[in-house]
Design a protein around this motif. Structure first.
Motif, PDB file in Angstrom:
ATOM      1  N   VAL A 158       0.927  -4.437 -20.978  1.00  7.66           N
ATOM      2  CA  VAL A 158       1.861  -4.294 -19.854  1.00  7.66           C
ATOM      3  C   VAL A 158       3.016  -5.282 -19.953  1.00  7.66           C
ATOM      4  N   TYR A 159       2.759  -6.489 -20.426  1.00  8.79           N
ATOM      5  CA  TYR A 159       3.834  -7.482 -20.512  1.00  8.79           C
ATOM      6  C   TYR A 159       5.007  -6.997 -21.369  1.00  8.79           C
ATOM      7  N   PRO A 160       4.770  -6.433 -22.566  1.00  7.87           N
ATOM      8  CA  PRO A 160       5.919  -5.914 -23.327  1.00  7.87           C
ATOM      9  C   PRO A 160       6.654  -4.789 -22.596  1.00  7.87           C
ATOM     10  N   ALA A 161       5.920  -3.970 -21.848  1.00  7.18           N
ATOM     11  CA  ALA A 161       6.567  -2.900 -21.080  1.00  7.18           C
ATOM     12  C   ALA A 161       7.438  -3.488 -19.973  1.00  7.18           C
ATOM     13  N   GLN A 162       6.953  -4.572 -19.345  1.00 13.31           N
ATOM     14  CA  GLN A 162       7.747  -5.227 -18.312  1.00 13.31           C
ATOM     15  C   GLN A 162       9.017  -5.827 -18.905  1.00 13.31           C
ATOM     16  N   LEU A 163       8.893  -6.515 -20.022  1.00  9.31           N
ATOM     17  CA  LEU A 163      10.081  -7.093 -20.660  1.00  9.31           C
ATOM     18  C   LEU A 163      11.085  -6.018 -21.039  1.00  9.31           C
ATOM     19  N   GLY A 168       0.789  -1.218   0.000  1.00  9.57           N
ATOM     20  CA  GLY A 168       0.000   0.000   0.000  1.00  9.57           C
ATOM     21  C   GLY A 168       0.824   1.272   0.000  1.00  9.57           C
ATOM     22  N   ALA A 169       2.151   1.184   0.040  1.00  3.94           N
ATOM     23  CA  ALA A 169       2.987   2.383   0.014  1.00  3.94           C
ATOM     24  C   ALA A 169       2.943   2.978  -1.379  1.00  3.94           C
ATOM     25  N   THR A 170       2.861   4.298  -1.441  1.00  2.00           N
ATOM     26  CA  THR A 170       2.771   4.969  -2.731  1.00  2.00           C
ATOM     27  C   THR A 170       4.006   5.821  -2.948  1.00  2.00           C
ATOM     28  N   ALA A 171       4.573   5.721  -4.144  1.00  2.00           N
ATOM     29  CA  ALA A 171       5.725   6.533  -4.526  1.00  2.00           C
ATOM     30  C   ALA A 171       5.406   7.217  -5.839  1.00  2.00           C
ATOM     31  N   LEU A 172       5.936   8.398  -6.041  1.00  2.00           N
ATOM     32  CA  LEU A 172       5.708   9.132  -7.271  1.00  2.00           C
ATOM     33  C   LEU A 172       6.808   8.791  -8.256  1.00  2.00           C
ATOM     34  N   ALA A 173       6.434   8.486  -9.480  1.00  2.00           N
ATOM     35  CA  ALA A 173       7.409   8.133 -10.505  1.00  2.00           C
ATOM     36  C   ALA A 173       7.308   9.124 -11.645  1.00  2.00           C
ATOM     37  N   ALA A 174       8.430   9.537 -12.177  1.00  2.00           N
ATOM     38  CA  ALA A 174       8.437  10.515 -13.251  1.00  2.00           C
ATOM     39  C   ALA A 174       8.247   9.873 -14.617  1.00  2.00           C
ATOM     40  N   ALA A 175       8.694   8.664 -14.794  1.00  2.29           N
ATOM     41  CA  ALA A 175       8.616   8.012 -16.101  1.00  2.29           C
ATOM     42  C   ALA A 175       7.359   7.161 -16.200  1.00  2.29           C
ATOM     43  N   PRO A 176       6.837   6.995 -17.380  1.00  2.60           N
ATOM     44  CA  PRO A 176       5.658   6.145 -17.550  1.00  2.60           C
ATOM     45  C   PRO A 176       5.964   4.709 -17.165  1.00  2.60           C
ATOM     46  N   LEU A 177       5.035   4.066 -16.505  1.00  6.88           N
ATOM     47  CA  LEU A 177       5.237   2.692 -16.075  1.00  6.88           C
ATOM     48  C   LEU A 177       4.671   1.698 -17.061  1.00  6.88           C
ATOM     49  N   THR A 204      12.769  -4.584 -17.758  1.00 10.82           N
ATOM     50  CA  THR A 204      13.735  -5.461 -17.096  1.00 10.82           C
ATOM     51  C   THR A 204      14.989  -5.689 -17.928  1.00 10.82           C
ATOM     52  N   GLN A 205      14.871  -5.613 -19.249  1.00 11.13           N
ATOM     53  CA  GLN A 205      16.051  -5.768 -20.099  1.00 11.13           C
ATOM     54  C   GLN A 205      16.933  -4.528 -20.101  1.00 11.13           C
ATOM     55  N   ASN A 206      16.371  -3.370 -19.797  1.00  7.51           N
ATOM     56  CA  ASN A 206      17.122  -2.118 -19.877  1.00  7.51           C
ATOM     57  C   ASN A 206      17.405  -1.466 -18.532  1.00  7.51           C
ATOM     58  N   CYS A 207      16.964  -2.056 -17.446  1.00  7.85           N
ATOM     59  CA  CYS A 207      17.136  -1.454 -16.125  1.00  7.85           C
ATOM     60  C   CYS A 207      18.271  -2.146 -15.375  1.00  7.85           C
ATOM     61  N   GLU A 208      19.321  -1.405 -15.113  1.00 11.22           N
ATOM     62  CA  GLU A 208      20.473  -1.970 -14.401  1.00 11.22           C
ATOM     63  C   GLU A 208      20.088  -2.386 -12.985  1.00 11.22           C
ATOM     64  N   GLN A 209      19.222  -1.605 -12.357  1.00 13.53           N
ATOM     65  CA  GLN A 209      18.801  -1.922 -11.003  1.00 13.53           C
ATOM     66  C   GLN A 209      18.038  -3.246 -10.958  1.00 13.53           C
ATOM     67  N   CYS A 210      17.186  -3.494 -11.956  1.00 12.63           N
ATOM     68  CA  CYS A 210      16.454  -4.765 -12.022  1.00 12.63           C
ATOM     69  C   CYS A 210      17.405  -5.941 -12.224  1.00 12.63           C
ATOM     70  N   CYS A 248      13.947  -2.006  -7.421  1.00 17.37           N
ATOM     71  CA  CYS A 248      13.445  -1.119  -8.473  1.00 17.37           C
ATOM     72  C   CYS A 248      11.925  -0.983  -8.342  1.00 17.37           C
ATOM     73  N   ALA A 249      11.456   0.215  -8.048  1.00 18.97           N
ATOM     74  CA  ALA A 249      10.016   0.447  -7.874  1.00 18.97           C
ATOM     75  C   ALA A 249       9.246   0.216  -9.166  1.00 18.97           C
ATOM     76  N   HIS A 250       9.809   0.628 -10.294  1.00 15.89           N
ATOM     77  CA  HIS A 250       9.136   0.445 -11.580  1.00 15.89           C
ATOM     78  C   HIS A 250       8.978  -1.039 -11.901  1.00 15.89           C
ATOM     79  N   GLY A 251      10.061  -1.787 -11.770  1.00 16.31           N
ATOM     80  CA  GLY A 251      10.016  -3.217 -12.052  1.00 16.31           C
ATOM     81  C   GLY A 251       9.073  -3.946 -11.114  1.00 16.31           C
ATOM     82  N   THR A 252       9.093  -3.575  -9.840  1.00 20.19           N
ATOM     83  CA  THR A 252       8.193  -4.187  -8.862  1.00 20.19           C
ATOM     84  C   THR A 252       6.743  -3.937  -9.227  1.00 20.19           C
TER      85      THR A 252
END
Length: 120
Positions: A84-89, A13-22, A92-98, A105-109
């Protein structure tokens, strides 16, 4: 083009603000119907969603009809899997943190949580 801000809500339930589209959304929120903006209908195919069938895509802010407004896109399962699945792939392929630690990684999570809901 409308500017959007995304709120990421974790399983706890924790909310974080993200600047990039998820997750990809229709490019023009002003072209959506009132039920799509309010989350009653799928943001992509406009099918009416039930309580158990809706996939929450997170609260957004966008410039709608001359003012900044909050909107609540939701999706049906088939559309979530398709969009959403293509966005997840891609993420995860381009995120060093993931690559190092997917839980840090909040976006990946957020994308993984949405996909878990879509696969139920």
């Amino acid at each position: 083009m409308a500017e959007t801000t995304n709120h990421i809500t974790s399983a706890r339930g924790a909310t974080a603000l993200a600047a990039a589209p998820l997750a990809p959304l229709p490019p023009n929120p002003e072209a959506l119907t009132e039920p799509q903006i309010r989350g009653r209908d799928c943001v992509w195919c406009a099918v009416t969603l039930g309580a158990g069938s809706a996939i929450d895509l997170g609260e957004r802010s966008a410039f709608l009809h001359g003012t900044v407004a909050r909107w609540f896109p939701r999706s049906c399962r088939p559309c979530a899997l398709q969009h959403v699945y293509p966005a997840q792939l891609d993420h995860t392929q381009n995120c060093e943190q993931c690559t190092d630690d997917p839980t840090a990684c909040a976006h990946g999570t957020w994308l993984r949580l949405v996909m878990r809901q879509a696969r139920r």
